[in-house]
Design an enzyme around this catalytic site. Structure first.
Site, PDB file in Angstrom:
ATOM      1  CB  SER A 546      -0.957  -0.036   1.188  1.00 54.58           C
ATOM      2  OG  SER A 546      -1.989   0.897   1.039  1.00 54.58           O
ATOM      3  CG  ASP A 632      -7.214  -2.037  -3.227  1.00 51.46           C
ATOM      4  OD1 ASP A 632      -7.793  -1.322  -2.404  1.00 51.46           O
ATOM      5  OD2 ASP A 632      -6.000  -2.306  -3.153  1.00 51.46           O
ATOM      6  CG  HIS A 667      -5.893  -2.288   0.385  1.00 46.89           C
ATOM      7  ND1 HIS A 667      -5.230  -1.652  -0.634  1.00 46.89           N
ATOM      8  CD2 HIS A 667      -5.223  -1.945   1.516  1.00 46.89           C
ATOM      9  CE1 HIS A 667      -4.224  -0.947  -0.147  1.00 46.89           C
ATOM     10  NE2 HIS A 667      -4.193  -1.119   1.158  1.00 46.89           N
TER      11      HIS A 667
END
Length: 713
Positions: A546, A632, A667
Site C-alpha cells: 500500500s 480494491d 486491498h
C-alpha cells in the site's frame, strides 16, 4: 523466458501548474473495458509462467506453514455478563467461527456452545468473505454483523436473534464498517458510503421496519472527514467519531435515549485531534490541543466541552499518548516512548473529586507494566466488561509468539492465558536486536532484526518498510516468517519517518513536503545493513504494501542498485495522478497526508519528484513482484498495472517484473487463511529464489530447513 504482455499505449497528457506529464496507460482505468480485464489476466498468466519453476518450492513452503500452525484452535474466552465469547478455527476451513458459552461451562466447542456466526457457512458460494461489523447487544440477545463478498469494502448488514438462532428479516445494503445497538435493543446504528467510498452518513434503524424508513441522524459534508460509530465499554454512551487526518469531532448520545439529540463534545478545530472514553461522572479525553504528543484530560459528563478539559497526564514531548481504556476501578493508558509500546495503569481512586479540579495524580497512582525483552509490542486486548479488576493484554515480539496475558490490576499478578501454538519448531533458536542507521540529515533510524542463531554472517536479508499515516510497524511475531529464517535469511523492519514509532514528530517529518525523508531513511537502513555486514547487495530483498508499496517504488527509482529483489503489494505507485483527482475514493482526505497538489505548486513538485510511476527511468531494475486487487477501493488496480507496464518499457536490464492481480478480492488480498498462506508462499518463493536461498541452502553456507495474511501470519 515467456514474453510479457504489452498493453496498448494511448497517451494522455496531464497538465497542472504549467507542467505536463504523459500517461500512456491511462486507459487501464476503464474497468468495464474488456481489454482491461484481458490484460490483467494476461499478466497473471505471465507471472505464473515466469515463476513456474518455483511451483515445488511454493508447495513446500505451504506445507511448512501448515506444519507449524495448530489449525484447529480457539482463542481465550472473554467474559461478558453470563457468557464467555471466543472465536475458533477448524482444520480444513478457511474462516473463523464466532461462538459463546455459559460461564465456566467447559472447553470451547463443547456441548453448551452457541455458534453466533460460522463465517465458513456465511461465505459459501463466494470467493471472498470479510466482516465489517460484529456487534452483540448489551443484553446478549441480538447480533448485528455485516459481510463483504468481493473485497470492495461495501457490506450487507444483517441481524440475528441469538435466542432462536434465526436471521431477522432486516437486511441493509450497502453499508460501511461498524454498527452499534441502543440499550433497549430496538435500534441499530450504522454508516453508509458516498460516491468516493467515504463513510459519511449515520443512520438509525428500528428493528423490524423497512430500511427505507431509516432515519439519517448525521450527514458529514466535509469530504476530509470519515464517520464511525461505536459504544463505550461502560455501554452508557453511543459515540459518533468524525475524523480527518489532522482534526476530529466526537458526538455522544446516551445509549438509552436512541431518538435523542447527539451532543458535540468539542467542535472540530484545524490541527486538533481528540478521542473520548467514559468513566463514571466524567469523560476521559486524549488530545493534542496542548502539544503534538497528546495529553490525557478529563471533563464532567454534564458539560464536557474543551473549556472543562483538565489535565490528568500533561503533554510530555517524546511520550506519545495513543489512547485510553476506562474500567470501573482502573484506567489504562496506551503510549509510546523510546520507540516502544507501553501501558500505564491508573487506579480509579486517583480521579476522586470533581472532574473540573486540576489536582495532579496522587503519587503512586500511575504505574507502568514492565517486560523483559528489549523490543516488543504490547496492546490492550479483548476486554468486554467494564466492571472488572482483570486487564487482558496482547504481547508479542520478533521471537515471542502472540501471547494473551491477564493482569490482576489490584495485585499486579500475571497469568499467561495462551501463547500462539507454534509446532515443530525450537523457538529458542531465534534471536532479535535493535540497530540504528543514520540518515543523511543525521537522524538515527531504528531497525528491528530477527534471525536464526546459525545464520551465516552476511547472508540474505528481507527488509520491510511502511512509513505513512503515523502507522507504526511495531515488532510482531510471524509463524510464516520462520520459513525464511530457517533458510538463513534475516528479517528486518526499517522504522522510517512517516510512521509513529518515535512520537508525533516522527510522523510530521515524513509527510507532505518532508515525505522524501521516508524514502531516504529506508535507503539509509538498507545501506547500513550492507555496510555493517548484515547482508550483501545481492542478498538483499525489500518489501512493502500500500503506502509501503509507494515506498518500495520510490526507493527503486532512487537506488535501483539497492537490492536484488523487491516485493510491492497493492502499491500506491501512481500517487500524484491519484491525489490530483478528487473524484477518486479517499483522495480529498489524503491531502492532509501528502499535501494538496491541486492547489499548491510546491506540493505538486515534491510529489512529482518521488511518485514511482512518474520517475521510472531507463536503467536496470531488480526483480520485482507486484500485486493488485481488482476490487480494491484504497489503491486502484490500475496503479500497479500501469507501473509494471512502464517498468518493462523503460528498464534496460534486470528483472523480471511480474504482476499478480486478485480478480475477486480487494486491498487485503485473499480472505481465506489457506488462500492467504498460499499467497505468502508465492512471495517467499520469489524472494528465496532471487537471493539464492532455496531448498534450505542460503547464499554462502548451508542451513538445514526446518520442519499468522502476509508475513504477519
Amino acid at each position: 523466458m515467456p514474453t510479457p504482455p504489452r498493453p496498448a499505449q494511448r497517451p494522455v497528457v496531464h497538465r497542472h501548474h504549467g507542467d505536463e506529464r504523459t500517461d500512456e496507460y491511462a486507459w487501464l482505468r476503464e474497468r468495464d473495458n474488456p481489454a482491461t480485464l484481458a490484460h490483467l489476466e494476461a499478466e497473471n498468466a505471465y507471472t505464473e509462467q515466469t515463476l513456474s519453476h518455483l511451483e515445488g518450492l511454493r508447495g513446500e513452503l505451504f506445507e511448512e506453514f501448515r506444519s507449524r500452525i495448530q489449525e484447529t484452535d480457539e482463542d481465550v474466552p472473554a467474559r461478558d455478563g453470563a457468557w464467555e465469547y471466543y472465536t475458533r478455527t477448524v482444520e480444513g476451513l478457511q474462516y473463523p467461527i464466532f461462538a459463546r458459552q455459559p460461564l465456566r461451562s467447559g472447553k470451547p466447542g463443547g456441548a453448551k456452545e452457541q455458534v453466533l456466526l460460522d463465517c465458513n457457512q456465511a461465505a459459501e458460494g463466494t470467493e471472498y468473505f470479510a466482516l465489517g461489523a460484529f456487534a452483540v447487544s448489551a443484553a446478549g440477545r441480538l447480533l448485528a454483523y455485516s459481510a463483504d463478498t468481493n473485497g470492495s469494502e461495501e457490506f450487507e448488514l444483517r441481524a440475528k436473534d441469538l435466542q432462536t438462532g434465526e436471521l431477522l428479516p432486516d437486511v441493509i445494503t450497502p453499508t460501511g464498517y461498524g454498527a452499534a445497538w441502543s440499550a433497549d435493543e430496538q435500534y441499530l446504528f450504522y454508516t453508509t458510503l458516498d460516491a468516493a467510498h467515504r463513510p459519511w452518513k449515520l443512520w438509525r434503524h428500528r428493528l423490524g421496519t423497512d430500511p427505507s424508513e431509516d432515519v439519517c441522524v448525521h450527514t458529514e459534508s466535509d469530504e476530509a472527514f470519515y464517520l464511525g460509530i461505536g459504544r463505550t465499554r461502560s455501554r452508557e454512551w453511543l459515540v459518533m467519531g468524525l475524523h480527518a487526518t489532522e482534526s476530529s469531532e466526537v458526538r455522544i448520545l446516551r445509549a438509552d435515549d436512541p431518538e435523542g439529540d447527539w451532543r458535540v463534545v468539542a467542535g472540530r478545530r484545524p490541527g486538533v485531534e481528540y478521542s473520548v472514553d467514559h468513566h463514571g461522572d466524567r469523560f476521559l479525553i486524549v488530545t493534542n490541543d496542548a502539544g503534538p504528543d497528546f495529553r490525557l484530560a478529563q471533563a464532567p459528563v454534564d458539560d464536557p466541552g474543551p473549556d472543562h478539559w483538565v489535565d490528568v497526564i500533561p503533554h510530555q514531548q517524546g511520550v506519545r499518548i495513543v489512547s485510553v481504556d476506562a474500567f470501573a476501578r482502573h484506567v489504562v493508558v496506551s503510549l509510546r516512548e523510546d520507540g516502544r509500546t507501553e501501558l500505564d495503569i491508573i487506579a480509579a481512586d486517583a480521579f476522586a473529586g470533581d472532574p473540573r479540579d486540576g489536582a495532579p495524580l496522587a503519587a503512586g497512582s500511575r504505574r507502568r507494566l514492565d517486560f523483559d525483552e528489549p523490543i516488543y509490542t504490547v496492546d490492550v486486548g479483548v476486554n468486554r466488561e467494564f466492571d472488572t479488576s482483570t486487564l487482558r493484554i496482547d504481547y508479542a515480539s520478533l521471537t515471542t509468539p502472540s501471547s494473551v496475558i491477564d493482569i490482576d490490576l489490584d495485585t499486579d499478578s500475571r497469568e499467561l492465558r495462551k501463547q500462539q501454538p507454534v509446532l515443530n519448531v525450537d523457538l529458542g533458536r531465534y534471536r532479535s536486536a535493535r540497530e540504528w542507521a543514520t540518515a543523511a540529515d543525521g537522524t538515527k533510524i531504528p531497525i528491528s532484526l530477527v534471525w536464526r542463531d546459525d545464520r551465516p554472517a552476511g547472508g540474505p536479508l528481507l527488509l520491510y518498510g511502511y512509513g505513512s499515516y503515523e502507522h507504526s510497524m511495531d515488532p510482531w511475531f510471524s509463524t510464516l516468517r520462520l520459513s525464511l529464517l530457517d533458510r538463513g535469511l534475516a528479517f528486518a523492519i526499517a522504522h522510517v519517518r512517516g510512521g509513529g514509532e518515535l512520537g508525533r514528530a516522527w510522523y510530521e517529518h515524513g509527510k507532505r513536503l518532508e515525505k522524501p525523508n521516508t524514502f531516504t531513511d529506508f535507503v539509509a537502513c538498507a545501506d547500513y545493513l550492507v555496510e555493517t555486514g548484515w547482508t550483501s547487495r545481492d542478498g538483499l530483498a525489500i518489501r512493502g504494501g500500500s503506502a509501503g508499496g509507494l515506498l518500495i517504488g520510490a526507493v527503486l527509482n532512487l537506488r535501483p542498485d539497492l537490492c536484488a529483489a523487491a516485493v510491492a503489494e497493492v502499491p500506491f505507485v501512481d500517487a500524484l495522478t491519484t491525489i490530483l483527482d478528487p473524484s477518486l475514493p479517499l483522495t480529498v482526505r489524503e491531502w492532509d497526508e501528502w499535501g494538496n497538489p491541486v492547489e499548491d505548486p510546491e506540493v505538486y513538485a515534491v510529489m512529482k519528484s518521488y511518485a514511482p510511476f512518474d520517475n521510472v527511468a531507463e536503467r536496470d531494475y531488480p526483480a520485482i513482484y507486484a500485486t493488485a486487487g481488482l476490487n480494491d477501493p484504497r489503491v486502484s488496480y490500475w496503479e500497479p498495472a500501469k507501473w509494471v507496464a512502464r517498468l518493462r518499457d523503460r528498464m534496460t536490464g534486470g528483472g523480471p517484473v511480474v504482476l499478480k492481480t486478485e480478480l475477486g478480492a480487494g486491498h487485503g488480498g485473499p480472505s481465506g487463511r489457506y488462500d492467504a498462506w498460499k499467497d505468502e508462499a508465492g512471495v517467499h518463493a520469489f524472494v528465496l529464489d532471487t537471493v539464492k536461498a532455496v531448498n534450505g541452502v542460503s547464499a554462502g553456507a548451508g542451513v538445514p530447513a526446518a520442519d499468522t495474511g502476509s508475513d504477519a501470519g
